[in-house]
Write an enzyme that holds these catalytic residues in place. Structure first.
Site, PDB file in Angstrom:
ATOM      1  CB  SER A 118       8.901   1.922  -4.412  1.00  0.00           C
ATOM      2  OG  SER A 118       8.032   2.250  -3.354  1.00  0.00           O
ATOM      3  CD  GLU A 130       6.079  -1.425  -2.004  1.00  0.00           C
ATOM      4  OE1 GLU A 130       5.837  -1.929  -3.104  1.00  0.00           O
ATOM      5  OE2 GLU A 130       6.540  -2.085  -1.045  1.00  0.00           O
ATOM      6  CD  GLU A 152      11.226  -3.845  -4.521  1.00  0.00           C
ATOM      7  OE1 GLU A 152      10.794  -2.746  -4.127  1.00  0.00           O
ATOM      8  OE2 GLU A 152      10.872  -4.933  -4.029  1.00  0.00           O
ATOM      9  CB  ALA A 179      -0.928  -0.026   1.217  1.00  0.00           C
ATOM     10  CG  ASN A 193       4.292 -10.099  -3.727  1.00  0.00           C
ATOM     11  OD1 ASN A 193       3.809 -10.878  -4.555  1.00  0.00           O
ATOM     12  ND2 ASN A 193       5.544  -9.650  -3.801  1.00  0.00           N
ATOM     13  NE  ARG A 194       7.252 -12.058   1.372  1.00  0.00           N
ATOM     14  CZ  ARG A 194       7.458 -10.964   0.631  1.00  0.00           C
ATOM     15  NH1 ARG A 194       6.631 -10.665  -0.353  1.00  0.00           N
ATOM     16  NH2 ARG A 194       8.492 -10.174   0.862  1.00  0.00           N
TER      17      ARG A 194
END
Ligand SMILES: *[C@@H]1O[C@H](CO)[C@@H](O)[C@H](O)[C@H]1NC(C)=O
Ligand SMILES: *[C@@H]1O[C@H](CO)[C@@H](O)[C@H](O)[C@H]1NC(C)=O
Ligand SMILES: [Zn+2]
Length: 430
Positions: free
Chosen positions: A317, A188, A392, A186, A260-261
């Site tokens: 990022s 990034e 990133e 959130a 993302n896990r």
């Protein structure tokens, strides 16, 4: 940011304790927080983390072999400085920088075009979530022959997870997919801006730039700028440094799962995510058990089973990395590893050509950190994408004002332009 294996104590300032102790109406304040990059001299940062365990510090990164980035509360700055760690200052006052960043732009259309094309002033400032939705609706309305808005499902709090589909001369849905996800984490914020710029350039330049036309005639693009909309809205309303989704679970006092896990591939392995609901990399109670992952997995498989996925990019990022598979294992390599590496190197070179910005490239686990249940491993091995990468974005280094997730608005446009140059190279060569 790739994040893993953190201790709950380090995160109290960022998430659990501070957030829940703050009344709902108020925003979490980072006023007077000072951010530092601590050199870890090629070692695991365990000893330094032990020294910091009693601080209400906010830890930004967990690829700590080279450095550890932390924000220190004002009342603890002198105790922190007394540790005499090898530091450089990333931010003199994180709260002040968040306040500056929070001077959102006003949404404007380009008055010199007849269609409702958003103005390029969009890339001079950050914006409220509602304006991001207007941006995409206006773009799609301006280019009805080449684009449409779609949704893949709903978030935990019921927001629609939307995307924009772009196509060229072959007609809608006729070509292999180029597939982007933004803002899974959130905080990034730069990721949405960069995918918006790429979307904007693909549509606006299609009729005048032959290289852009060739790209859009070759691929269908499926661009999802906010795959974690609840988290993003929460960073604007309440806690700028929130990372996860906003899912509550019975029996857990902490909120949020790391989307993302949570992908249902290699999820069960240990060491690349946390089983503690209070941690930033909490993997969930079962593989793929967040509403966001259910919707994204379903949509991903529908793309994979139709024309196939040529290229997937998960935009994150920060740190300036181009990460190829895999996250779950540092020795595993995809069958097309040599092509992955050559293209990632070419992309890094192309990005650097524009303004000199350096991106490091390589396999995710061995370049940064182990991650399990991440999107790129799933999309490589289950959805059989030819290329599935994590990028990133800025910042990379530690100069003051480059304070991690709060990238100054003046860097939105250059960050976007260098990625656009990179994408034109990549999409012409992939
Ligand atoms: C408005 O559109 C014109 C024509 O496409 C373009 O040249 C100009 O840069 C745009 N201006 C802004 C502020 O978006
Ligand atoms: C899964 O995707 C299909 C096709 O894209 C769609 O029709 C269906 O509604 C989706 N199901 C869920 C549960 O999101
Ligand atoms: Zn991230």
């Amino acid at each position: 940011m790739k994040v893993s294996g953190l201790t709950a104590a380090l995160l109290l300032g960022a998430t659990g304790a501070l957030a829940s102790a703050t009344p709902k109406v108020g925003k979490v304040s980072y006023d007077g927080y000072k951010a530092y990059r601590i050199a870890t001299s090629g070692k695991d940062a365990a000893a330094i983390k032990d020294k910091l365990a009693s601080f209400a510090a906010v830890q930004f990164n967990f690829d700590t072999q080279e450095h550890l980035d932390v924000a220190i509360a004002p009342e603890e700055v002198s105790a922190f400085e007394a540790l005499s760690l090898p530091t450089t200052i990333m931010s003199e006052d994180l709260g002040a920088e968040i306040a500056t960043e929070g001077n959102f732009g006003v949404y404007e259309k380009n008055v010199s075009t007849s269609a409702a094309v958003p103005s390029l002033t969009w890339f001079d400032a950050y914006h409220a979530y509602a304006d991001h939705i207007t941006f995409f609706n206006d773009l799609a309305a301006s280019f009805p022959q080449n684009s449409e808005i779609f949704t893949v499902g709903s978030s935990f709090q019921g927001r629609s997870i939307f995307g924009i589909h772009l196509w060229g001369s072959g007609g809608k849905g006729s070509k292999p997919a180029v597939y982007f996800h933004g803002t899974v984490h959130a905080r990034e914020w730069i990721t949405a801006k960069v995918v918006e710029y790429i979307t904007y350039k693909l549509l606006v330049d299609y009729s005048t730039d032959t290289a852009v036309k060739a790209i859009l005639d070759k691929y269908d693009f499926y661009i999802l700028p906010f795959v974690n909309p609840d988290g993003f809205v929460y960073t604007q309303s309440t806690n700028r440094l929130w990372r996860k989704n906003r899912q509550t679970r019975s029996g857990a006092s902490c909120v949020g799962t790391d989307v993302n896990r949570n992908w249902p591939y290699k999820w069960e392995l240990t060491g690349g995510a946390s089983t503690n609901p209070c941690d930033e990399t909490y993997k969930g109670a079962a593989a793929g058990d967040t509403p966001e992952n259910k919707a994204l997995t379903n949509f991903t498989l529908s793309l994979a089973n139709s024309k196939g996925i040529k290229l997937y990019i998960d935009w994150h990022s920060y740190g300036q990395y181009i990460l190829t598979p895999y996250g779950y294992n540092c020795q595993a390599r995809p069958a097309n590893q040599a092509r992955q590496n050559a293209l990632a190197q070419g992309l890094a070179n192309k990005i650097r050509e524009k303004y000199g910005t350096r991106f490091t490239y390589g396999p995710a686990c061995s370049t940064l950190y182990a991650t399990t249940g991440d999107s790129t491993d799933y999309i490589t091995d289950v959805a059989k994408a030819e290329f599935a990468w994590t990028i990133e974005l800025r910042p990379g280094g530690s100069s003051s004002g480059n304070n991690g997730f709060v990238l100054p608005a003046a860097q939105i446009l250059p960050s976007s332009v260098e990625q656009w140059e990179g994408m034109k190279y990549l999409l012409a060569n992939v």
